[in-house]
Design an enzyme around this catalytic site. Structure first.
Site, mmCIF file in Angstrom:
data_model
loop_
_atom_site.group_PDB
_atom_site.id
_atom_site.type_symbol
_atom_site.label_atom_id
_atom_site.label_comp_id
_atom_site.label_asym_id
_atom_site.label_seq_id
_atom_site.Cartn_x
_atom_site.Cartn_y
_atom_site.Cartn_z
ATOM 1 N N PHE A 124 4.120 12.914 -118.283
ATOM 2 C CA PHE A 124 4.004 14.357 -118.189
ATOM 3 C C PHE A 124 3.427 14.677 -116.812
ATOM 4 C CE2 PHE A 124 1.957 18.474 -119.013
ATOM 5 C CZ PHE A 124 3.022 19.154 -119.603
ATOM 6 N N ASP A 162 -2.613 7.838 -122.636
ATOM 7 C CA ASP A 162 -2.455 9.232 -123.046
ATOM 8 C C ASP A 162 -1.741 9.224 -124.401
ATOM 9 O OD1 ASP A 162 -1.464 11.832 -123.494
ATOM 10 O OD2 ASP A 162 -1.325 12.257 -121.364
ATOM 11 N N ARG A 188 15.002 18.999 -127.569
ATOM 12 C CA ARG A 188 13.948 18.143 -128.121
ATOM 13 C C ARG A 188 13.565 18.649 -129.514
ATOM 14 N NH1 ARG A 188 8.015 17.181 -125.506
ATOM 15 N NH2 ARG A 188 7.798 19.301 -126.285
ATOM 16 N N TYR A 228 -3.469 19.841 -130.372
ATOM 17 C CA TYR A 228 -2.686 20.979 -130.852
ATOM 18 C C TYR A 228 -1.257 20.603 -131.237
ATOM 19 C CZ TYR A 228 -1.857 20.906 -125.770
ATOM 20 O OH TYR A 228 -1.600 20.515 -124.480
ATOM 21 N N LYS A 229 -0.893 19.342 -131.114
ATOM 22 C CA LYS A 229 0.449 18.908 -131.512
ATOM 23 C C LYS A 229 0.413 18.400 -132.950
ATOM 24 C CE LYS A 229 1.473 17.618 -126.703
ATOM 25 N NZ LYS A 229 2.300 18.769 -126.313
#
Length: 394
Positions: free
Chosen positions: A126, A195, A369, A220-221
């Protein structure tokens, strides 16, 4: 009714995790974007109201002690620990993922020693991780090399200080070999920083089991902590007395209320703290993590793989040949909990899917996605999403 629709109903009927769906606020939308923002656990609004009205509104400053605000970063860290395979006392919650990547990577370089002059970073990461790694290299006087995870073992050497890697590629959903890569990093005398943003809450991680040095992740995922919920930092217990944070703050001081001009780090995971915790979002996260009570990660992983397998089967049967290309690995040991499909008009396709009630997301330039959150996504959702995708593509 088609064979696949009948099969989806049978799979849902046999799904041991299906009752967990009732723990979330959901509607008729097929929500396949939990890998960007998890759904709202149904009990969180009431908990947040109590935090605002009673803890803040009535108790006010007394809540730092009486409501446990002060100890929340470590307490919530211990709730996250089992979800990433860590023993208690090694995770502190607070700040953003980006800030924690910076803390972890600079601390890793400092622990590695002055003779270690290079940092390796996942070239497919990312973007923010790459930006932070570049800044950390400049600040510490190290050389940064961006490489693919597959290239890491061959490029490690006596000059390598630290390696920053993603457990799951955010774009393709590829699951990287955390045990093998961590072992290779250690064999070279370097430190491994992982990560976990796209793996925590979707599959077993095994931080302690595999000897990971430092790790960071968002909440938050798949952990459903809410938009902008605080991230977390893992520091292996054996390294905590050497962890030298580049962001020392009063909250990580051994005597935070002594207000000493000289910094003395607190023992243990609290060294990873910086400033005043973001209490409202942190306590919303703490409430959200209760949906994991009694949920075995092995069952979550098994359902994740079953859902993504089933989605690929449905897409293959419903969609014309050559219309999409799957860029997510087929092998289970190389797959996270998402499917990424490449098609030339992906941006417009996703827009039309959302209009039809199928919410995934688009990644530039041509990737659709779809994230599969086993706690609340079912097989009928999966079949219907593939069917609507085929209609849109047609």
């Amino acid at each position: 009714m088609s064979e696949l629709r009948l099969l989806a109903e049978k799979l849902d009927a046999a799904d041991e995790l299906a009752p967990l769906r009732d723990r979330f606020v959901l509607d008729d939308v097929i929500y396949l974007d939990g890998n960007s923002l998890g759904a709202l656990p149904a009990h969180v609004p009431g908990r947040v109201e109590d935090v605002v009205r009673r803890q803040w509104g009535e108790l006010r400053i007394r809540s730092w002690e009486e409501s446990g605000w002060w100890t929340a970063p470590e307490r919530i860290g211990d709730r996250i620990a089992p979800l990433v395979g860590a023993a208690p006392g090694q995770i502190v919650v607070g700040d953003s993922t980006s800030v924690n990547v910076f803390k972890a990577l600079v601390a890793a370089v400092r622990m590695a020693g002055e003779d270690r002059t290079e940092i390796l970073v996942d070239a497919t990461t990312f973007p923010t991780d790459g930006y932070i790694a570049g800044s950390a290299a400049r600040l510490t006087g190290r050389t940064l090399h961006a490489v693919t995870p597959a290239e890491v073992p061959g490029l490690l050497g006596g000059r390598t200080a630290a390696v920053l890697l993603n457990h799951v590629d955010y774009r393709t959903g590829r699951l990287h070999d955390l045990p093998g890569l961590t072992a290779a990093v250690h064999a070279a005398g370097a430190l491994a920083v992982w990560d976990l943003c796209h793996s925590a809450g979707a599959l077993p991680v095994g931080l302690d089991e595999h000897g990971v040095d430092l790790a960071v992740g968002c909440t938050y995922k798949y952990l459903n902590g809410g938009p902008g919920s605080p991230a977390y930092l893992y520091v292996r217990s054996a390294l905590q007395d050497r962890f030298d944070s580049p962001l020392p703050g009063w909250n990580s001081h051994a005597d935070p209320f002594g207000m000493s001009p000289a910094y003395a780090p607190a023992p243990g995971a609290p060294r990873g703290r910086v400033g005043t915790p973001d209490i409202l979002s942190m306590l919303a996260l703490e409430a959200a993590l209760e949906v994991w009570d009694g949920v075995p990660l092995t069952a979550v992983r098994a359902k994740s793989l079953a859902l993504t397998d089933f989605f690929l089967r449905c897409v293959a049967e419903y969609t014309g040949p050559g219309r999409t290309e799957c860029v997510t690995p087929g092998r289970h040991e190389e797959r996270g909990s998402q499917i990424a499909l490449r098609c030339p008009d992906a941006g417009e396709v996703m827009k039309r899917l959302v209009e039809r009630g199928v919410v995934g997301d688009f990644r530039h330039p041509d990737v659709l996605r779809f994230g599969f959150t086993p706690l609340y996504v079912g097989f009928r959702d999966t079949e219907r999403a593939a069917r609507i995708l085929a209609e849109v593509l047609a």
